[in-house]
Write a protein that holds these residues in place. Sequence first.
Motif, PDB file in Angstrom:
ATOM      1  N   GLN A 317      43.200  40.866  36.321  1.00  0.00           N
ATOM      2  CA  GLN A 317      43.300  40.091  37.265  1.00  0.00           C
ATOM      3  C   GLN A 317      43.264  39.816  38.582  1.00  0.00           C
ATOM      4  O   GLN A 317      44.063  40.997  39.264  1.00  0.00           O
ATOM      5  CB  GLN A 317      44.960  38.945  37.017  1.00  0.00           C
ATOM      6  CG  GLN A 317      44.665  37.368  38.041  1.00  0.00           C
ATOM      7  CD  GLN A 317      45.748  36.897  37.985  1.00  0.00           C
ATOM      8  OE1 GLN A 317      46.718  37.440  37.422  1.00  0.00           O
ATOM      9  NE2 GLN A 317      45.754  34.796  38.373  1.00  0.00           N
ATOM     10  N   VAL A 318      42.077  40.074  38.814  1.00  0.00           N
ATOM     11  CA  VAL A 318      41.779  40.318  40.459  1.00  0.00           C
ATOM     12  C   VAL A 318      41.684  39.201  41.575  1.00  0.00           C
ATOM     13  O   VAL A 318      41.785  39.313  42.708  1.00  0.00           O
ATOM     14  CB  VAL A 318      40.102  41.344  40.249  1.00  0.00           C
ATOM     15  CG1 VAL A 318      40.205  41.805  39.254  1.00  0.00           C
ATOM     16  CG2 VAL A 318      39.603  40.317  39.880  1.00  0.00           C
ATOM     17  N   GLY A 319      41.841  38.143  40.910  1.00  0.00           N
ATOM     18  CA  GLY A 319      42.239  36.906  41.971  1.00  0.00           C
ATOM     19  C   GLY A 319      40.884  36.848  42.973  1.00  0.00           C
ATOM     20  O   GLY A 319      39.675  37.209  41.594  1.00  0.00           O
ATOM     21  N   VAL A 320      41.007  35.539  43.677  1.00  0.00           N
ATOM     22  CA  VAL A 320      39.319  35.429  44.393  1.00  0.00           C
ATOM     23  C   VAL A 320      39.550  35.697  45.651  1.00  0.00           C
ATOM     24  O   VAL A 320      40.532  34.802  46.535  1.00  0.00           O
ATOM     25  CB  VAL A 320      39.493  33.524  43.858  1.00  0.00           C
ATOM     26  CG1 VAL A 320      38.459  33.231  44.623  1.00  0.00           C
ATOM     27  CG2 VAL A 320      39.080  33.114  42.625  1.00  0.00           C
ATOM     28  N   ALA A 321      38.896  36.126  45.685  1.00  0.00           N
ATOM     29  CA  ALA A 321      38.661  36.964  47.508  1.00  0.00           C
ATOM     30  C   ALA A 321      37.566  35.852  48.888  1.00  0.00           C
ATOM     31  O   ALA A 321      38.131  35.741  49.327  1.00  0.00           O
ATOM     32  CB  ALA A 321      38.104  37.915  47.913  1.00  0.00           C
ATOM     33  N   GLY A 322      36.806  35.186  48.388  1.00  0.00           N
ATOM     34  CA  GLY A 322      35.892  34.264  48.539  1.00  0.00           C
ATOM     35  C   GLY A 322      34.526  34.068  47.672  1.00  0.00           C
ATOM     36  O   GLY A 322      35.076  33.955  47.169  1.00  0.00           O
ATOM     37  N   SER A 323      34.128  33.763  48.803  1.00  0.00           N
ATOM     38  CA  SER A 323      32.584  33.215  48.010  1.00  0.00           C
ATOM     39  C   SER A 323      31.441  33.742  48.284  1.00  0.00           C
ATOM     40  O   SER A 323      32.347  35.443  48.536  1.00  0.00           O
ATOM     41  CB  SER A 323      31.702  32.096  49.024  1.00  0.00           C
ATOM     42  OG  SER A 323      31.324  32.663  50.233  1.00  0.00           O
ATOM     43  N   LEU A 324      30.850  34.214  46.981  1.00  0.00           N
ATOM     44  CA  LEU A 324      29.698  35.537  47.127  1.00  0.00           C
ATOM     45  C   LEU A 324      29.356  35.685  48.517  1.00  0.00           C
ATOM     46  O   LEU A 324      28.730  36.726  48.877  1.00  0.00           O
ATOM     47  CB  LEU A 324      28.521  35.178  46.121  1.00  0.00           C
ATOM     48  CG  LEU A 324      27.316  36.737  45.303  1.00  0.00           C
ATOM     49  CD1 LEU A 324      27.882  37.535  45.120  1.00  0.00           C
ATOM     50  CD2 LEU A 324      26.419  36.418  44.594  1.00  0.00           C
ATOM     51  N   GLN A 325      28.722  34.943  48.932  1.00  0.00           N
ATOM     52  CA  GLN A 325      28.445  35.581  49.967  1.00  0.00           C
ATOM     53  C   GLN A 325      29.354  35.859  51.399  1.00  0.00           C
ATOM     54  O   GLN A 325      29.553  36.724  52.174  1.00  0.00           O
ATOM     55  CB  GLN A 325      28.095  33.999  51.328  1.00  0.00           C
ATOM     56  CG  GLN A 325      27.984  33.602  52.570  1.00  0.00           C
ATOM     57  CD  GLN A 325      26.202  34.799  52.922  1.00  0.00           C
ATOM     58  OE1 GLN A 325      25.441  34.929  52.126  1.00  0.00           O
ATOM     59  NE2 GLN A 325      25.687  35.057  54.367  1.00  0.00           N
TER      60      GLN A 325
END
Length: 373
Positions: A317-325
């Motif tokens: 599990q690495v999580g979500v850091a933000g959008s690709l942009q």
Amino acid sequence: MTEIEIGRGKRGRRAYSFDDIAIVPSRRTRAPGDVSLSWQIDAYQFALPFVAAPMDSVMSPETAIAFGQAGGLGVLDLEGLWTRYDDPSPLLAEIAGLDLSMATARMQEIYAEPIKPELIRDRLRQMRDSGVVVAGALSPQLTQEHWKTVVDAGVDLFVIRGTTVSAEHVSSHAEPLNLKRFIYELDVPVVVGGAATYTAALHLMRTGAAGVLVGFGGGAAHTTRQTLGIHAPMASAVADVAAARRDYLDESGGRYVHVIADGGMGTSGDVVKAVACGADAVMLGAALARAQEAPGRGFHWGPESHHTELPRGSRVQVGVAGSLQEILHGPSRCAEGTTNFAGALRRAMATTGYSDLKEFQRVEVIVAPYDAR
């Protein structure tokens, strides 16, 4: 290089990871706007020196297109779920929701579905129709079976990627892939790896490869060191392969082979240090798996995680850091180095006074192990 005595019968040289080194500021600084991050391999030029890892948790045809439009090179795993199922979305959601204790066994079942040549053609055509540079990856084991389908589908760059790839594979059970003959006969540039030593990389360069991937078991989803006892600290590996590139440039009379660091780069600082050690570009896995658009939904895994006989990876599990942009270009809303990779590389180059990637490979580094505590 000085060797260390491990015991009376064994010696080994000290190798360094990215956490063990740091970059030293120079006498000159530069405005970040004057720094170029552009990178070119063969006839293809990119605004960013970032290659997206061919992993199902990182790249779908849609995210490969978006990554290409953002300035990088997206590589699709042609042995992944997108070439096994018409619509793998429910299965990707299932993998993300699996209990840790059953994740490996269930993934082995899901990936047991045969690869369908027509899906390889369809996925690559979808990428080509978008106008981005088309790149697909196969393992050395399946390259001979599927390469013609890949080339006929109009791939621009062919990636042969494994945990380790050698130019001299020996087998008493089957005829191994002859890399030199294969690359010579192919009409498209080939990137091959991983390699982790000077000698292995030099042999791969002599096959005619346009680029060599550097790394062995160093990614976030790898457990190769635990299962096989094999590991290559990335700072030393990149520097060794960069030396092979230099020597092969002389040996070949001017043929330049690109060095692409692959693994062990979870933060933007690791990317900066990879280029400082000699990489022309970096292949990002876990960093891009944290994107909102990533197929893994905050989880990350590679092909080693569902090997039928000896898994050498895990779903993490690495999580979500933000959008690709945001991960590529920002703006960043955290200080952990998980977003705005392009901005961090540009800032580091400006802070040390370098204007392009080739110049930055000459930056001074020191051994300074980092303790996060």
